[in-house]
Design a protein around this motif. Sequence first.
Motif: not given
Length: 246
Positions: A95-102, A105-107, A114-115, A150-151
């Motif tokens: 999750l944390d790895n993917v949040m880096i991508g997200a 776009r999301h602050h 969620d993304k 994708l995130a």
Amino acid sequence: MLLKASQLTMAFGAFKAVDDASVAVNEGEVLGLIGPNGAGKSTFFNCLTGDLHPTSGTVHFEGRDVTRLTPEQRARLGIARTFQVPLTFESMSVLDNVMIGAFLRHHAAAAARDKALEVIGEVGLGGAAEASAKSLGTPGRKRLEIARALASEPKVLLLDEAMAGLTPAEIRAAIDLVRQIHRRGITLVIVEHIMEVIVSLADRVVVFHQGREIARGTPSEVTRNELVIEAYLGKRHAAKLSGGTT
Ligand code: ADP
Ligand code: MG
């Protein structure tokens, strides 16, 4: 035209890893990029994403010259990639790895989370969101990288050997995932050695050899092309017969 490289050259000293390559990626297509090891495919990707700055030539995205932009600036415009050798933060959770991508776009952390969870589900890692990245095997790591890309909500996604090291069943599942991503409207450029993958996914193929384009066309056109057989496919066949891995 979504993404366009014009007369791109990447020299390391006197050696040109990419030598005067001009490739245009049309919006909505799946473009395959193939060629022997050392042909310059990953270097070419690096020039498209800004991980490397080309010695000469230009990169345009949606008509805009992005040649001097950083990877992050290009990611904001909608260019995402996976790396041939997965670049995951091992001790962090999926999750944390993917949040880096997200976070691109999301602050707000909640929105980024969620993304991230949405794309983690999409790539089939829903059950592993809280697991550490290092607990994943090769297929999981490849999917994690795709999820992180994708995130960032890309318009074009560059996949560098996303299926290398997978079993035939895992490859079939990965092909389905790539199709699903494409159906979402994301343009794809895929570097892959597995010809079955190229044939089943790519609308069009560009073939590199020693940094230069030697052929382009549909998968069936390039697989019948004498230059391509000589430089790449024939050698791969011979290597397979002798137990090699090229
Ligand atoms: P491919 O992805 O098609 O296998 P690469 O783009 O990784 O090929 O490499 C193309 C050539 O450029 C190879 O000969 C490689 O050794 C060389 N190369 C890649 N990166 C560098 C670098 N940073 N410095 C020097 N040579 C490099
Ligand atoms: Mg490579």
